[in-house]
Scaffold this motif. Structure first.
Motif, PDB file in Angstrom:
ATOM      1  N   GLN A   1       0.849  -1.196   0.000  1.00 29.47           N
ATOM      2  CA  GLN A   1       0.000   0.000   0.000  1.00 29.47           C
ATOM      3  C   GLN A   1       0.884   1.246   0.000  1.00 29.47           C
ATOM      4  O   GLN A   1       1.928   1.270   0.639  1.00 29.47           O
ATOM      5  CB  GLN A   1      -0.906   0.016   1.223  1.00 29.47           C
ATOM      6  N   VAL A   2       0.410   2.246  -0.714  1.00 29.77           N
ATOM      7  CA  VAL A   2       1.151   3.498  -0.776  1.00 29.77           C
ATOM      8  C   VAL A   2       1.155   4.182   0.589  1.00 29.77           C
ATOM      9  O   VAL A   2       0.146   4.174   1.300  1.00 29.77           O
ATOM     10  CB  VAL A   2       0.520   4.442  -1.815  1.00 29.77           C
ATOM     11  N   GLN A   3       2.263   4.759   0.941  1.00 32.32           N
ATOM     12  CA  GLN A   3       2.361   5.572   2.152  1.00 32.32           C
ATOM     13  C   GLN A   3       2.621   7.013   1.766  1.00 32.32           C
ATOM     14  O   GLN A   3       3.340   7.288   0.788  1.00 32.32           O
ATOM     15  CB  GLN A   3       3.478   5.052   3.046  1.00 32.32           C
ATOM     16  N   LEU A   4       2.029   7.912   2.524  1.00 29.08           N
ATOM     17  CA  LEU A   4       2.183   9.336   2.287  1.00 29.08           C
ATOM     18  C   LEU A   4       2.834   9.978   3.500  1.00 29.08           C
ATOM     19  O   LEU A   4       2.490   9.639   4.639  1.00 29.08           O
ATOM     20  CB  LEU A   4       0.823   9.993   2.038  1.00 29.08           C
ATOM     21  N   MET A   5       3.733  10.915   3.255  1.00 25.01           N
ATOM     22  CA  MET A   5       4.381  11.599   4.362  1.00 25.01           C
ATOM     23  C   MET A   5       4.429  13.094   4.078  1.00 25.01           C
ATOM     24  O   MET A   5       5.080  13.524   3.117  1.00 25.01           O
ATOM     25  CB  MET A   5       5.789  11.068   4.595  1.00 25.01           C
ATOM     26  N   GLU A   6       3.762  13.866   4.944  1.00 26.87           N
ATOM     27  CA  GLU A   6       3.794  15.313   4.833  1.00 26.87           C
ATOM     28  C   GLU A   6       4.959  15.875   5.638  1.00 26.87           C
ATOM     29  O   GLU A   6       5.377  15.298   6.639  1.00 26.87           O
ATOM     30  CB  GLU A   6       2.498  15.940   5.359  1.00 26.87           C
ATOM     31  N   SER A   7       5.432  17.015   5.192  1.00 29.42           N
ATOM     32  CA  SER A   7       6.473  17.735   5.928  1.00 29.42           C
ATOM     33  C   SER A   7       6.399  19.206   5.565  1.00 29.42           C
ATOM     34  O   SER A   7       5.692  19.585   4.618  1.00 29.42           O
ATOM     35  CB  SER A   7       7.859  17.174   5.601  1.00 29.42           C
ATOM     36  N   SER A  25       5.245   6.894  -1.393  1.00 37.03           N
ATOM     37  CA  SER A  25       6.234   5.819  -1.438  1.00 37.03           C
ATOM     38  C   SER A  25       6.387   5.250  -2.851  1.00 37.03           C
ATOM     39  O   SER A  25       7.334   4.505  -3.112  1.00 37.03           O
ATOM     40  CB  SER A  25       5.855   4.711  -0.453  1.00 37.03           C
ATOM     41  N   ARG A  26       5.464   5.594  -3.727  1.00 33.90           N
ATOM     42  CA  ARG A  26       5.592   5.202  -5.123  1.00 33.90           C
ATOM     43  C   ARG A  26       4.761   6.151  -5.972  1.00 33.90           C
ATOM     44  O   ARG A  26       4.020   6.987  -5.451  1.00 33.90           O
ATOM     45  CB  ARG A  26       5.140   3.760  -5.349  1.00 33.90           C
ATOM     46  N   ASN A  27       4.878   6.038  -7.273  1.00 34.48           N
ATOM     47  CA  ASN A  27       4.140   6.890  -8.199  1.00 34.48           C
ATOM     48  C   ASN A  27       2.631   6.690  -8.017  1.00 34.48           C
ATOM     49  O   ASN A  27       2.120   5.605  -8.203  1.00 34.48           O
ATOM     50  CB  ASN A  27       4.527   6.553  -9.636  1.00 34.48           C
ATOM     51  N   ILE A  28       1.964   7.735  -7.612  1.00 33.80           N
ATOM     52  CA  ILE A  28       0.506   7.669  -7.493  1.00 33.80           C
ATOM     53  C   ILE A  28      -0.138   8.977  -7.913  1.00 33.80           C
ATOM     54  O   ILE A  28      -1.262   8.997  -8.401  1.00 33.80           O
ATOM     55  CB  ILE A  28       0.074   7.275  -6.057  1.00 33.80           C
ATOM     56  N   PHE A  29       0.557  10.071  -7.746  1.00 33.13           N
ATOM     57  CA  PHE A  29      -0.041  11.374  -8.021  1.00 33.13           C
ATOM     58  C   PHE A  29      -0.279  11.606  -9.507  1.00 33.13           C
ATOM     59  O   PHE A  29      -1.139  12.406  -9.869  1.00 33.13           O
ATOM     60  CB  PHE A  29       0.824  12.487  -7.449  1.00 33.13           C
ATOM     61  N   SER A  30       0.450  10.916 -10.362  1.00 33.46           N
ATOM     62  CA  SER A  30       0.208  11.068 -11.792  1.00 33.46           C
ATOM     63  C   SER A  30      -0.894  10.123 -12.263  1.00 33.46           C
ATOM     64  O   SER A  30      -1.278  10.153 -13.440  1.00 33.46           O
ATOM     65  CB  SER A  30       1.492  10.802 -12.581  1.00 33.46           C
ATOM     66  N   LEU A  31      -1.394   9.315 -11.339  1.00 41.08           N
ATOM     67  CA  LEU A  31      -2.436   8.346 -11.684  1.00 41.08           C
ATOM     68  C   LEU A  31      -3.806   8.734 -11.110  1.00 41.08           C
ATOM     69  O   LEU A  31      -4.838   8.418 -11.717  1.00 41.08           O
ATOM     70  CB  LEU A  31      -2.057   6.960 -11.151  1.00 41.08           C
ATOM     71  N   TYR A  32      -3.800   9.369  -9.941  1.00 42.90           N
ATOM     72  CA  TYR A  32      -5.056   9.688  -9.252  1.00 42.90           C
ATOM     73  C   TYR A  32      -5.041  11.123  -8.751  1.00 42.90           C
ATOM     74  O   TYR A  32      -3.981  11.684  -8.466  1.00 42.90           O
ATOM     75  CB  TYR A  32      -5.256   8.758  -8.049  1.00 42.90           C
ATOM     76  N   SER A  33      -6.219  11.680  -8.624  1.00 42.55           N
ATOM     77  CA  SER A  33      -6.330  13.004  -8.015  1.00 42.55           C
ATOM     78  C   SER A  33      -5.904  12.946  -6.560  1.00 42.55           C
ATOM     79  O   SER A  33      -6.156  11.960  -5.869  1.00 42.55           O
ATOM     80  CB  SER A  33      -7.774  13.503  -8.093  1.00 42.55           C
ATOM     81  N   MET A  34      -5.266  14.022  -6.127  1.00 48.70           N
ATOM     82  CA  MET A  34      -4.876  14.094  -4.737  1.00 48.70           C
ATOM     83  C   MET A  34      -5.481  15.347  -4.112  1.00 48.70           C
ATOM     84  O   MET A  34      -5.826  16.299  -4.813  1.00 48.70           O
ATOM     85  CB  MET A  34      -3.353  14.104  -4.559  1.00 48.70           C
ATOM     86  N   ASN A  35      -5.611  15.320  -2.808  1.00 52.24           N
ATOM     87  CA  ASN A  35      -6.225  16.434  -2.087  1.00 52.24           C
ATOM     88  C   ASN A  35      -5.349  16.849  -0.918  1.00 52.24           C
ATOM     89  O   ASN A  35      -4.736  16.015  -0.258  1.00 52.24           O
ATOM     90  CB  ASN A  35      -7.587  16.014  -1.519  1.00 52.24           C
ATOM     91  N   TRP A  36      -5.311  18.128  -0.677  1.00 51.81           N
ATOM     92  CA  TRP A  36      -4.772  18.656   0.561  1.00 51.81           C
ATOM     93  C   TRP A  36      -5.964  19.014   1.451  1.00 51.81           C
ATOM     94  O   TRP A  36      -6.890  19.698   1.009  1.00 51.81           O
ATOM     95  CB  TRP A  36      -3.934  19.900   0.320  1.00 51.81           C
ATOM     96  N   TYR A  37      -5.919  18.552   2.686  1.00 51.60           N
ATOM     97  CA  TYR A  37      -6.934  18.875   3.682  1.00 51.60           C
ATOM     98  C   TYR A  37      -6.234  19.575   4.860  1.00 51.60           C
ATOM     99  O   TYR A  37      -5.026  19.487   5.027  1.00 51.60           O
ATOM    100  CB  TYR A  37      -7.596  17.600   4.235  1.00 51.60           C
ATOM    101  N   GLN A  98      -6.765   8.480  -2.931  1.00 53.56           N
ATOM    102  CA  GLN A  98      -7.391   7.156  -2.933  1.00 53.56           C
ATOM    103  C   GLN A  98      -7.661   6.634  -1.512  1.00 53.56           C
ATOM    104  O   GLN A  98      -7.454   5.439  -1.241  1.00 53.56           O
ATOM    105  CB  GLN A  98      -6.510   6.168  -3.696  1.00 53.56           C
ATOM    106  N   GLY A  99      -8.107   7.478  -0.651  1.00 54.22           N
ATOM    107  CA  GLY A  99      -8.456   7.072   0.706  1.00 54.22           C
ATOM    108  C   GLY A  99      -7.277   6.882   1.641  1.00 54.22           C
ATOM    109  O   GLY A  99      -7.443   6.510   2.804  1.00 54.22           O
ATOM    110  N   ILE A 100      -6.092   7.163   1.152  1.00 53.24           N
ATOM    111  CA  ILE A 100      -4.887   7.029   1.965  1.00 53.24           C
ATOM    112  C   ILE A 100      -4.510   8.402   2.511  1.00 53.24           C
ATOM    113  O   ILE A 100      -4.529   9.384   1.777  1.00 53.24           O
ATOM    114  CB  ILE A 100      -3.736   6.454   1.134  1.00 53.24           C
ATOM    115  N   TRP A 101      -4.149   8.443   3.799  1.00 55.27           N
ATOM    116  CA  TRP A 101      -3.812   9.698   4.468  1.00 55.27           C
ATOM    117  C   TRP A 101      -2.387   9.643   5.003  1.00 55.27           C
ATOM    118  O   TRP A 101      -1.909   8.601   5.438  1.00 55.27           O
ATOM    119  CB  TRP A 101      -4.752   9.935   5.647  1.00 55.27           C
ATOM    120  N   GLY A 102      -1.754  10.813   4.988  1.00 57.84           N
ATOM    121  CA  GLY A 102      -0.499  10.935   5.688  1.00 57.84           C
ATOM    122  C   GLY A 102      -0.753  11.234   7.148  1.00 57.84           C
ATOM    123  O   GLY A 102      -1.907  11.293   7.598  1.00 57.84           O
ATOM    124  N   GLN A 103       0.329  11.448   7.895  1.00 55.33           N
ATOM    125  CA  GLN A 103       0.199  11.684   9.329  1.00 55.33           C
ATOM    126  C   GLN A 103      -0.074  13.145   9.659  1.00 55.33           C
ATOM    127  O   GLN A 103      -0.440  13.475  10.789  1.00 55.33           O
ATOM    128  CB  GLN A 103       1.481  11.225  10.051  1.00 55.33           C
TER     129      GLN A 103
END
Length: 111
Positions: A1-7, A25-37, A98-103
């Motif tokens: 599963q993809v992991q996200l890390m904000e900094s 942790s891998r290419n995902i942003f060029s495949l799916y929309s991403m959101n900042w919350y 895709q329903g995955i959140w960073g910390q």
């Protein structure tokens, strides 16, 4: 599963700028929309902005003109450039895809 890390979160005075990063942790942003919350203390999480795979963006009205989302595909990283920060921008900022959140990363705007 993809992991996200904000900094990039920090303490900044009103009118200042910060650039947040969200690294996958891998290419995902060029495949799916991403959101900042963001979520301020005692408040509901709200969407700040979105970037589609094609690079189109949309922003929360209060962020329009001050915040900019950009992407570096080679680094699997999305950025949130925040300018002219206001105390009401104080919150923990999260990236989501895709329903995955960073910390989350904390932004505090105060004089």
């Amino acid at each position: 599963q993809v992991q996200l890390m904000e900094s990039g979160g920090d303490f900044v005075q009103p009118g200042g700028s910060l650039r947040l990063s969200c690294e996958a942790s891998r290419n995902i942003f060029s495949l799916y929309s991403m959101n900042w919350y963001r979520q301020a203390p005692g408040k509901q999480r709200e969407m700040v902005g979105t970037m589609t795979p094609s690079g189109s963006t949309n922003y929360l009205p209060s962020a329009k003109g001050r915040f900019t989302i950009s992407r570096d595909n080679a680094k699997n990283t999305v950025y949130l450039q925040m300018n002219n920060l206001k105390p009401e921008d104080t919150a923990t900022y999260y990236c989501n895809v895709q329903g995955i959140w960073g910390q989350g990363t904390l932004v505090t705007v105060s004089s």
